[in-house]
Scaffold this active site. Structure first.
Site, short mmCIF file in Angstrom:
data_model
loop_
_atom_site.label_atom_id
_atom_site.label_comp_id
_atom_site.label_asym_id
_atom_site.label_seq_id
_atom_site.Cartn_x
_atom_site.Cartn_y
_atom_site.Cartn_z
N GLY A 33 2.80 2.27 10.87
CA GLY A 33 3.76 3.37 10.75
C GLY A 33 4.52 3.67 12.04
O GLY A 33 5.17 4.71 12.14
N ASN B 258 0.87 -1.17 0.00
CA ASN B 258 0.00 0.00 0.00
C ASN B 258 0.91 1.22 0.00
O ASN B 258 1.51 1.55 1.01
CB ASN B 258 -0.89 -0.02 1.26
CG ASN B 258 -1.73 1.24 1.38
OD1 ASN B 258 -1.76 2.07 0.47
ND2 ASN B 258 -2.41 1.38 2.51
N TRP B 259 0.99 1.85 -1.16
CA TRP B 259 1.94 2.98 -1.29
C TRP B 259 1.43 4.24 -0.61
O TRP B 259 2.15 5.22 -0.51
CB TRP B 259 2.20 3.26 -2.78
CG TRP B 259 3.01 2.21 -3.48
CD1 TRP B 259 3.43 1.00 -2.98
CD2 TRP B 259 3.52 2.28 -4.83
NE1 TRP B 259 4.15 0.32 -3.92
CE2 TRP B 259 4.23 1.09 -5.07
CE3 TRP B 259 3.44 3.24 -5.85
CZ2 TRP B 259 4.85 0.82 -6.29
CZ3 TRP B 259 4.05 2.97 -7.06
CH2 TRP B 259 4.76 1.78 -7.27
N LYS B 260 0.18 4.24 -0.19
CA LYS B 260 -0.42 5.42 0.44
C LYS B 260 -0.20 6.65 -0.45
O LYS B 260 -0.10 6.52 -1.66
CB LYS B 260 0.11 5.61 1.86
CG LYS B 260 -0.09 4.33 2.70
CD LYS B 260 0.11 4.51 4.16
CE LYS B 260 -0.12 3.18 4.87
NZ LYS B 260 -0.01 3.27 6.32
N GLU C 46 -6.75 4.80 7.98
CA GLU C 46 -6.50 6.22 7.68
C GLU C 46 -7.71 6.84 6.99
O GLU C 46 -8.02 8.02 7.20
CB GLU C 46 -5.24 6.34 6.81
CG GLU C 46 -3.98 6.07 7.63
CD GLU C 46 -2.82 5.46 6.86
OE1 GLU C 46 -2.82 5.50 5.62
OE2 GLU C 46 -1.90 4.92 7.53
N GLU D 49 -5.20 -4.84 10.54
CA GLU D 49 -4.15 -3.84 10.77
C GLU D 49 -4.41 -3.11 12.09
O GLU D 49 -5.19 -2.14 12.11
CB GLU D 49 -4.14 -2.82 9.63
CG GLU D 49 -3.87 -3.41 8.26
CD GLU D 49 -3.31 -2.38 7.30
OE1 GLU D 49 -2.22 -2.61 6.77
OE2 GLU D 49 -3.95 -1.32 7.09
N GLY E 122 3.06 -1.08 4.27
CA GLY E 122 3.10 0.34 3.97
C GLY E 122 4.52 0.79 3.68
O GLY E 122 5.04 0.58 2.58
N HIS F 26 -9.46 1.30 5.03
CA HIS F 26 -8.19 1.49 5.72
C HIS F 26 -8.40 2.44 6.90
O HIS F 26 -9.18 3.40 6.79
CB HIS F 26 -7.14 2.05 4.75
CG HIS F 26 -5.76 1.99 5.32
ND1 HIS F 26 -5.30 2.88 6.25
CD2 HIS F 26 -4.74 1.10 5.11
CE1 HIS F 26 -4.06 2.55 6.60
NE2 HIS F 26 -3.70 1.48 5.92
N SER G 291 3.65 -2.15 10.28
CA SER G 291 5.11 -2.19 10.46
C SER G 291 5.73 -3.53 10.04
O SER G 291 6.68 -4.00 10.68
CB SER G 291 5.49 -1.85 11.90
OG SER G 291 5.10 -0.53 12.21
P1 13P Z 1 3.23 0.39 7.66
O1 13P Z 1 3.72 -0.90 7.06
O2 13P Z 1 3.96 1.60 7.20
O3 13P Z 1 3.10 0.27 9.15
O4 13P Z 1 1.72 0.59 7.11
C1 13P Z 1 0.81 -0.44 7.23
C2 13P Z 1 -0.42 -0.09 6.48
O5 13P Z 1 -1.17 0.78 6.87
C3 13P Z 1 -0.67 -0.81 5.22
O6 13P Z 1 -1.96 -0.56 4.75
#
Ligand code: 13P
Length: 263
Positions: A180, A10-12, A104, A174, A241, A102, A220
């Site tokens: 993160g 997930n490149w966000k 976020e 998640e 992420g 998600h 993470s």
């Molecule tokens: P990280 O791997 O940066 O913790 O992010 C996880 C995430 O939200 C994937 O959708």
């Protein structure tokens, strides 16, 4: 029951078009020397504006083995919804998956369980598959309501979806406090929650769906954590992420999951 593992990046909100092409080239180079037959399913989810070049680049380099996902969608087919993108539009990019729910998006953009359910239906109706995210906050974990909260999220997300369609969906567990932060959820605990999710699916949609649905862990995930995570009975892969933004670390995670790929 063998479920094909998935490693999804997930490149966000990262990577413009040029950076997308560079990262895909990097992935292609890193993957070149690997035995693709023994790898898990590999998925990347760039931003909407990079989907076109991502599709082009993947087709051009013969990298059709890397599947494409969108990070969000809107459930209405078209109309006066400024700034939104429909599934009919996303179909242009030959996507396999669409990430929905998600944390976020729930936290910053007010995505509700009802919206997530509508999105799941629209994704399936348009021939793609949802990656449905769920997870608890640190506060919920400390209050001991992790399981009931997640059961509720999953029950609402899957409402009205047939057992057969449910079997093809992906769920990503998640824990919000692990996203993160560099703090991964203990593998045994992640597996316990994922088993609980599978039991929830079993109660709602029957044994076939529960045995087939792939449930990923996210939060993470790093090259150093993936083997232990994949060694767990019910973890079918990872939603990654930060570590998916560098070709080297993402491909290391992909390789780390290959031990679980059945010949
Ligand atoms: P990280 O791997 O940066 O913790 O992010 C996880 C995430 O939200 C994937 O959708």
């Amino acid at each position: 029951m063998s479920r094909k593992p998935i490693i999804a990046g997930n490149w966000k909100m990262h990577n413009n078009c040029n950076q997308t092409v560079e990262l895909i080239e990097g992935l292609k180079n890193e993957l070149k020397s690997k035995d693709m037959s023994n790898l898990p399913e590999v998925v990347i989810a760039p931003v909407f504006t990079s989907l076109y070049v991502a599709r082009e680049e993947l087709d051009k380099c013969g990298c059709q083995k890397i599947k494409l996902a969108a990070q969000n969608c809107y459930y209405e087919p078209k109309g006066a919804f400024t700034g939104e993108i429909s599934l009919d539009m996303l179909k242009d990019f030959n996507l396999t998956y669409v990430i929905i729910g998600h944390s976020e998006r729930r936290q910053y953009f007010g995505e509700t369980d009802e919206m997530i359910n509508k999105k799941a239906h629209a994704i399936l109706e348009n021939g793609m598959l949802p990656i449905i995210c769920c997870g608890e906050t640190l506060e919920q974990r400390e209050q001991g309501v992790t399981d009931s909260h997640i059961q509720n999220q999953i029950t609402k997300a899957l409402e009205g979806i047939s057992n057969e369609d449910c079997a093809k969906c992906i769920i990503a567990y998640e824990p919000i406090w692990a996203i993160g932060t560099g703090k991964t959820c203990d593998s045994n605990e992640a597996n316990r929650v994922i088993k609980m999710i599978r039991n929830t699916v079993k109660a709602l949609k029957g044994e076939m769906a529960a045995n087939s649905i792939r449930i990923l862990y996210g939060g993470s995930v790093k090259p150093e954590t993936i083997e232990e995570q994949m060694a767990q009975s019910d973890i079918d892969g990872a939603l990654v992420g930060g570590a998916s933004l560098k070709a080297e670390s993402f491909v290391k995670i992909v390789e780390g999951a290959s031990s679980k790929v059945m010949a």
